[in-house]
Design a protein around this motif. Structure first.
Motif, PDB file in Angstrom:
ATOM      1  N   ARG A 126      15.729  26.453  37.580  1.00 40.53           N
ATOM      2  CA  ARG A 126      14.688  27.470  37.732  1.00 40.53           C
ATOM      3  C   ARG A 126      13.843  27.585  36.468  1.00 40.53           C
ATOM      4  O   ARG A 126      12.631  27.802  36.534  1.00 40.53           O
ATOM      5  CB  ARG A 126      15.310  28.809  38.122  1.00 40.53           C
ATOM      6  CG  ARG A 126      15.803  28.818  39.571  1.00 40.53           C
ATOM      7  CD  ARG A 126      16.209  30.188  40.067  1.00 40.53           C
ATOM      8  NE  ARG A 126      17.413  30.665  39.401  1.00 40.53           N
ATOM      9  CZ  ARG A 126      17.456  31.694  38.563  1.00 40.53           C
ATOM     10  NH1 ARG A 126      16.355  32.356  38.253  1.00 40.53           N
ATOM     11  NH2 ARG A 126      18.601  32.056  38.019  1.00 40.53           N
ATOM     12  N   ARG A 165      12.310  26.131  42.435  1.00 38.80           N
ATOM     13  CA  ARG A 165      12.584  27.400  43.109  1.00 38.80           C
ATOM     14  C   ARG A 165      13.741  27.191  44.085  1.00 38.80           C
ATOM     15  O   ARG A 165      13.944  26.091  44.593  1.00 38.80           O
ATOM     16  CB  ARG A 165      11.350  27.905  43.838  1.00 38.80           C
ATOM     17  CG  ARG A 165      10.739  26.919  44.803  1.00 38.80           C
ATOM     18  CD  ARG A 165       9.450  27.434  45.420  1.00 38.80           C
ATOM     19  NE  ARG A 165       8.749  26.408  46.164  1.00 38.80           N
ATOM     20  CZ  ARG A 165       9.034  26.032  47.406  1.00 38.80           C
ATOM     21  NH1 ARG A 165      10.040  26.618  48.047  1.00 38.80           N
ATOM     22  NH2 ARG A 165       8.345  25.090  48.006  1.00 38.80           N
ATOM     23  N   ASP A 176       3.851  23.746  42.017  1.00 37.03           N
ATOM     24  CA  ASP A 176       4.741  24.522  41.165  1.00 37.03           C
ATOM     25  C   ASP A 176       4.521  24.170  39.695  1.00 37.03           C
ATOM     26  O   ASP A 176       4.035  23.107  39.353  1.00 37.03           O
ATOM     27  CB  ASP A 176       6.210  24.262  41.530  1.00 37.03           C
ATOM     28  CG  ASP A 176       6.554  24.778  42.913  1.00 37.03           C
ATOM     29  OD1 ASP A 176       5.875  25.710  43.376  1.00 37.03           O
ATOM     30  OD2 ASP A 176       7.495  24.244  43.520  1.00 37.03           O
TER      31      ASP A 176
END
Length: 199
Positions: free
Chosen positions: A166, A171, A187
């Motif tokens: 993380r 995620r 991301d």
């Protein structure tokens, strides 16, 4: 094949991200942010072509109750996974010449999409934890994945590994054969410091 990347690590530093990327052939800068008034150590991240040097890590993983490095050896021996396909690699991290950790990137055989990669077999020896080595490995894998894959998936049930991934931009994700996912186009990638040239 991918060249080795070097990470300068301040001795004694145990910050979450104490390693700094240096490109091959560049000298180690003598000033901030690389020195911190301490002697330097180098983390070398390089492609792995043989599992011989990973044998000590396999033993340590077994002692901790982890068997995923056994799977690495079994799949390597059978030819099922050699991390030699397009965009695939198995990396080894060494600290001052000593093998400290490994980590792999391959096409995800469970995703049904050749553009999706999978992070596998990331392990750092207990004596080298807390030095940023796992993050250096994952960061290198993520950086290399961008040229070949649109997303990365993985499975882990380890709370420490969950925190690592993380922190590297993954995620948590539900679904078959995944607990974490990183969409490389959207991301935030695992942050790697910008290489600096000595003045």
């Amino acid at each position: 094949p991918r060249g080795a990347a070097l990470f300068a690590l301040a001795r004694g530093g145990r910050a979450p991200w104490a390693a700094h990327l240096l490109w091959p052939g560049r000298a180690v800068p003598q000033g901030p942010p690389f020195c911190y008034g301490r002697a330097m150590a180098l983390i070398e991240i390089a492609p792995l072509t043989s599992l011989a040097c990973v044998l000590p890590l396999r033993r340590l993983a077994r002692e901790e109750g982890w068997r995923f490095l056994d799977r690495l050896f079994d799949e390597w021996a059978s030819g099922a996974a050699r991390f030699s396909g397009r965009g695939e690699e198995m990396l080894c991290a060494r600290l001052e010449g000593r093998v400290a950790g490994v980590g792999g990137l391959c096409r995800d055989p469970f995703a049904g999409d050749r553009r999706i990669g999978r992070i596998r077999h990331v392990y750092v020896a207990p004596a080298f934890r807390g030095l940023g080595i796992a993050r250096a490995l994952v960061g290198s894998l993520v950086a290399d994945a961008g040229a070949h894959f649109t997303a990365l998936r993985l499975v882990t049930e380890n709370p420490a590994a969950d925190a690592l991934y993380r922190a590297c931009g993954f995620r948590r994700a539900a679904g078959d054969r995944q607990t974490h996912r990183l969409d490389l186009a959207g991301d935030s990638p695992c942050p790697l410091p910008i290489p600096q040239t000595p003045q």
